[in-house]
Design a protein around this motif. Sequence first.
Motif, mmCIF file in Angstrom:
data_model
loop_
_atom_site.group_PDB
_atom_site.id
_atom_site.type_symbol
_atom_site.label_atom_id
_atom_site.label_comp_id
_atom_site.label_asym_id
_atom_site.label_seq_id
_atom_site.Cartn_x
_atom_site.Cartn_y
_atom_site.Cartn_z
ATOM 1 N N VAL A 167 -9.717 13.127 -16.343
ATOM 2 C CA VAL A 167 -8.538 12.708 -17.103
ATOM 3 C C VAL A 167 -7.587 12.054 -16.105
ATOM 4 C CG1 VAL A 167 -6.614 13.411 -18.566
ATOM 5 C CG2 VAL A 167 -8.812 14.604 -18.737
ATOM 6 N N GLN A 205 0.366 12.273 -26.052
ATOM 7 C CA GLN A 205 -0.578 11.380 -25.378
ATOM 8 C C GLN A 205 -1.365 12.128 -24.304
ATOM 9 O OE1 GLN A 205 0.927 7.569 -24.102
ATOM 10 N NE2 GLN A 205 2.055 7.238 -25.998
ATOM 11 N N GLN A 206 -0.704 13.059 -23.606
ATOM 12 C CA GLN A 206 -1.432 13.857 -22.613
ATOM 13 C C GLN A 206 -2.460 14.751 -23.304
ATOM 14 O OE1 GLN A 206 -1.181 13.725 -19.115
ATOM 15 N NE2 GLN A 206 -3.066 14.876 -19.401
ATOM 16 N N ALA A 251 -5.388 12.525 -24.167
ATOM 17 C CA ALA A 251 -6.226 12.220 -23.005
ATOM 18 C C ALA A 251 -7.138 13.395 -22.656
ATOM 19 C CB ALA A 251 -5.347 11.859 -21.812
ATOM 20 N N PRO A 275 -1.363 16.231 -15.016
ATOM 21 C CA PRO A 275 -1.164 16.366 -16.460
ATOM 22 C C PRO A 275 0.277 16.602 -16.888
ATOM 23 C CG PRO A 275 -2.198 18.337 -15.565
ATOM 24 C CD PRO A 275 -2.207 17.314 -14.471
ATOM 25 N N ARG A 329 -2.569 9.062 -18.204
ATOM 26 C CA ARG A 329 -3.231 9.250 -19.513
ATOM 27 C C ARG A 329 -4.247 8.182 -19.858
ATOM 28 N NH1 ARG A 329 2.864 10.560 -20.402
ATOM 29 N NH2 ARG A 329 2.750 12.513 -19.270
#
Length: 233
Positions: free
Chosen positions: A81, A139-140, A143, A160, A85
């Motif tokens: 990840v 959005q995190q 992702a 993150p 993101r």
Amino acid sequence: MLSVYNINVWYGAIHAIKNVSFEVNDGEIVALIGANGAGKSTTLKTLSGLLRSRSGSIKFMDTDIMHAPAEKIVEQGLVHVPEGRRIFQQMTVEENLDMGAYTQPKETIASNLERVYEHFPRLAERRRQIAGTLSGGEQQMLAMGRALMANPKLLMLDEPSMGLAPILVEQIFEIIQALHQAGTTILLVEQNAQAALSIATRGYVMETGTITLSGSGQDLLHNDDVRKAYLGG
């Protein structure tokens, strides 16, 4: 599970990663902490096949992945990840998640999707929403959810908590712990050293492209040098 030995990475004439060695064992959360520019993100990019080391070895599940293409590394279960993101802004939440499953058999996608929605109920509520309109925290989550669609054996998370409000940072770290408890091994790159070391089995401190210190998460959390450099104590 992951064994990294003596890797060296250059950006042009800049020697960004210098003889770095470390390991991640099955079932651990391993934190890699350090200041901006220390080489943390470069290390993850090298492990995921986006950059190449000029020396050393990288083994995942006893398989040499040093020269493997990035997509083959994902197929083997090492999933990244990235910082920032990197979601597909114009696609819906569910389309983003489907993209994460490109290495998986079609018959597994529906069950993987439901599992992601169990971890991230907010994504289920917004499954038809355009991803670029989500909040930073959402959005995190997207992702991370997209990465989970690839059925990772080892999940690599790069910063993150970056740019998130404190309450969202707390939620993201709760989710990381829940993923770990559900059986996912995690390699966590994070500038929020307090939060990272608090949940880490073990940790490594990186400075100017080298690993300078290692130990259990709790030992590093209470190490005077680490506290002065990264914990404001």
